[in-house]
Design an enzyme around this catalytic site. Structure first.
Site, PDB file in Angstrom:
ATOM      1  N   LYS A 116     167.452  39.042 -33.624  1.00 54.82           N
ATOM      2  CA  LYS A 116     168.298  37.708 -33.169  1.00 54.82           C
ATOM      3  C   LYS A 116     168.309  36.714 -34.148  1.00 54.82           C
ATOM      4  O   LYS A 116     169.200  35.754 -34.283  1.00 54.82           O
ATOM      5  CB  LYS A 116     167.573  37.201 -31.907  1.00 54.82           C
TER       6      LYS A 116
HETATM    7  C1  LIG Z   1     167.777  41.261 -27.804  1.00 51.35           C
HETATM    8  C2  LIG Z   1     167.223  42.314 -28.193  1.00 51.35           C
HETATM    9  C3  LIG Z   1     167.967  43.777 -27.804  1.00 51.35           C
HETATM   10  C4  LIG Z   1     169.005  43.688 -27.202  1.00 51.35           C
HETATM   11  O1  LIG Z   1     170.135  43.302 -27.955  1.00 51.35           O
HETATM   12  P1  LIG Z   1     171.646  42.942 -27.200  1.00 51.35           P
HETATM   13  O2  LIG Z   1     172.344  42.452 -28.255  1.00 51.35           O
HETATM   14  O3  LIG Z   1     171.485  41.976 -26.084  1.00 51.35           O
HETATM   15  O4  LIG Z   1     172.082  44.232 -26.425  1.00 51.35           O
HETATM   16  C5  LIG Z   1     166.975  44.723 -28.438  1.00 51.35           C
HETATM   17  N1  LIG Z   1     165.707  44.582 -29.064  1.00 51.35           N
HETATM   18  C6  LIG Z   1     165.257  43.494 -29.434  1.00 51.35           C
HETATM   19  C7  LIG Z   1     163.930  43.387 -30.009  1.00 51.35           C
HETATM   20  C8  LIG Z   1     165.728  42.329 -28.952  1.00 51.35           C
HETATM   21  O5  LIG Z   1     165.299  41.324 -29.162  1.00 51.35           O
END
Ligand SMILES: *Cc1c(COP(=O)(O)O)cnc(C)c1O
Length: 467
Positions: A116
Site C-alpha cells: 500500500k
Molecule cells: C490490501 C492488501 C491486499 C489486497 O489488495 P487489494 O488491492 O485490496 O486487492 C493483499 N495483501 C495485503 C498485505 C494487503 O495489505
C-alpha cells in the site's frame, strides 16, 4: 502530452475531469469510480527507453501518461523520487528469482511494510503539492482492513494541507497493523475503531461521501483504493517487473481483497504490457473468485481469516472491470449496481464475461491451506512469505502450468507483519525490520465508535476542529 487523458465515472454521471480533480475527489459525485477515457499505450520505443531506468523513473513515465498537465515533467520526477526515497531496498521493488519460473516481486520495503505504501507515498506527495499550490485543505477519510490505514497515515502525518481520518474494524486488524496507525503522534491524524467489519467501515466512508452537506463542509477526499491515483501508482511496478524480466511475456499472481492490485495489473495489460494471465487468489471471502468463474456475486458475511487485509465481501474496484465488461456503458453499469444494492445479487451474463475470463483466473483457499502452503514454500524454496502473498502463489500453482510462462507473484506484505501466522505455518519467526520493532511500547491514540453514521460524523467534526 498532446492527447490528454480525461476521466469519467463508471456510472455515466460525469466525464471530462482532469487528473487533478480526480485525485482530490476520490469517488465520483454519482457514486461511481473514475476511469480514464482511453488507455494510454506504452510503445516498444517507450519500453526500450525505460529498460535501464530506476523505479522512480519508470513510475514517472506512468504518471506522465495519466496525469496530463497536472504536474510539469520536473515535478513528476521530484514527486516519484521523493515518494520512494524512504523505501528500505535500493531497488524499491526487488524481483527475486525463486526458480521454477517463479519470481517474487517484493512490494513491502516501504515505511509500513505493505504494498500500500507504493500508492500512498506517491499520493501523499501529489495531494500535498496540488493543495499547497491551490492554498486549500482537505479531510482525507479512509476505511482500512489493516494496511491502507497505516500507509495513508505514514504518507500524510504532519502534512499541513490535510487531516487524515482512518476507520478500522475493531479486533479485525492485527496488533502490529493497529499500532502502526495508532502510535503515530501527529495532530492531523485521527484513528477510529469501528464496532463492525471492514465492509461496515467502507460503507460508513461511502455514506459520508453521499452526505452532500458533510462532504462539502469537511471537504472530504478519499485515498481508498477507489482513488484512481492509487491504481496508477500500482501500474508502475508491473511495468517495472516486465523490464526486470528482460521484457519476456509473463503472468501475474495477486492476492486480492478490494481488487485494486489485480485491477492495476489489468491496466498494465491494457497499456500494452504482455501479461498472459492475471491469477487472483482469495481467502475464504471469495467474492472475486466467484465473480471471475461464474459472473455472479451475492453478498455474504465476512469471515475473519489469517489474511485479514482480504477479509472483504464486496471488492469495490471490481466495478472498474465491470465497466469494461459492460462495454463502458455507464447507464447499464449504474442500473446493474442499483440492482445489486437492492437485491444483494449480481449476475453478469456469461457472454459478456468471456473476454475478461480469458485474461483472469482465480482460486480461493481456507486458512488451513494457506498455512499449509506457507510451510511448503519454506521447505521447498526456503522462502518465508506472509499469508496474503502465499494465497497468490498458491492460486498460480493451482491454475497455471508454471512450465509455460514466468510468473511474477506480488509479495504484498513483509512476513513480520503477520509474525504469529508465519511462525505457526513455518516453524520460523520472521526477522522484524527496524521500523516495526519500536512500536510495541508507544502509547496508542484512537476513538472507539459504533458503526453509526451520525456518531462518526460528529466525532470527525470535533476532532478535526480541535487542532
Ligand atoms: C490490501 C492488501 C491486499 C489486497 O489488495 P487489494 O488491492 O485490496 O486487492 C493483499 N495483501 C495485503 C498485505 C494487503 O495489505
Amino acid at each position: 502530452m498532446s492527447d490528454q487523458v480525461t476521466y469519467l465515472s463508471t456510472r455515466g454521471g460525469v466525464e471530462g475531469w482532469s487528473f487533478e480533480d480526480v485525485l482530490l475527489a476520490g469517488l465520483a459525485p454519482d457514486g461511481g469510480l473514475f476511469v480514464p477515457d482511453v488507455w494510454p499505450m506504452l510503445s516498444e520505443a517507450d519500453l526500450e527507453d525505460l529498460s535501464t531506468a530506476d523505479f522512480p523513473d519508470v513510475c514517472a513515465a506512468i504518471v506522465t501518461r495519466f496525469a496530463g498537465d497536472t504536474f510539469s515533467p520536473v515535478e513528476v520526477r521530484e514527486l516519484t523520487s521523493a515518494a520512494y526515497r524512504s523505501f528500505q531496498d535500493p531497488q524499491v521493488a526487488p524481483l527475486r528469482d525463486l526458480g521454477d519460473q517463479l519470481h517474487l516481486l517484493e512490494l513491502f520495503w516501504g515505511p509500513t511494510f505493505s504494498f500500500k505504501d507504493f500508492a500512498l507515498q506517491l499520493l501523499g506527495q501529489m495531494i500535498d503539492l496540488v493543495l499547497s499550490k491551490r492554498g486549500e485543505r482537505l479531510t482525507i477519510v479512509g476505511a482500512t482492513s489493516g494496511d491502507t490505514g497505516s500507509a495513508a497515515i505514514a504518507a500524510l502525518a504532519d502534512r499541513k494541507s490535510v487531516d487524515v481520518v482512518i476507520l478500522h474494524p475493531v479486533g479485525r486488524v492485527s496488533e502490529v497493523q493497529r499500532r502502526q496507525m495508532t502510535t503515530v503522534d501527529a495532530a492531523n491524524v485521527h484513528n477510529i475503531a469501528i464496532d463492525g467489519t471492514f465492509d461496515d467501515c467502507q460503507d460508513l466512508v461511502k455514506a459520508m461521501f453521499a452526505d452532500e452537506s458533510f462532504r462539502a463542509e469537511m471537504r472530504l477526499s478519499a485515498v481508498n483504493s477507489i482513488n484512481f491515483g492509487r491504481i496508477m501508482a500500482q501500474v508502475a511496478y508491473y511495468v517495472w517487473a516486465y523490464l526486470r524480466l528482460d521484457r519476456r511475456p509473463f503472468s501475474v499472481a495477486v492476492p486480492t481483497g478490494n481488487f485494486g492490485n489485480a485491477y492495476a495489473a489489468y491496466v498494465a495489460s491494457a497499456m500494452g504490457i504482455p501479461i498472459e494471465s492475471i491469477i487472483v487468489g482469495n481467502n475464504a471471502n471469495h467474492g472475486v473468485s466467484r465473480l471471475i468463474t461464474s459472473g455472479s456475486l451475492s453478498i455474504q458475511d465476512v469471515v475473519p481469516t489469517v489474511a485479514p487485509a482480504m477479509d472483504i465481501a464486496v471488492p469495490s474496484n471490481f466495478e472498474r472491470l465491470l465497466f469494461d465488461i459492460l462495454g463502458r456503458d455507464g447507464q447499464l453499469l449504474a442500473s446493474t449496481m442499483a440492482d445489486f444494492r437492492e437485491r444483494g445479487v449480481l449476475n453478469i451474463p456469461a457472454a459478456e464475461m468471456a473476454g475478461v475470463t480469458s485474461l483472469f483466473r482465480s482460486a480461493w483457499m481456507a486458512d488451513s491451506a494457506i498455512e499449509g502452503y506457507m510451510g511448503e514454500l519454506y521447505r521447498t524454496h526456503g522462502v518465508i512469505v506472509d499469508p496474503h502473498t502465499a494465497i497468490g502463489i498458491a492460486a498460480a500453482r493451482m491454475r497455471l502450468d508454471l512450465a509455460n510462462t514466468p510468473v511474477v507473484a506480488v509479495a504484498t506484505a513483509h512476513p513480520a507483519k503477520f509474525a504469529d501466522t508465519v511462525e505457526r505455518a513455518t516453524g520460523v519467526a520472521p526477522d522484524t525490520p527496524a521500523g516495526l520493532a519500536g512500536i510495541a511500547d508507544l502509547p496508542e491514540r484512537y476513538a472507539s465508535l459504533p458503526a453509526d453514521l451520525a456518531t462518526v460524523e460528529a466525532h470527525i467534526r470535533s476532532a478535526t476542529r480541535s487542532h
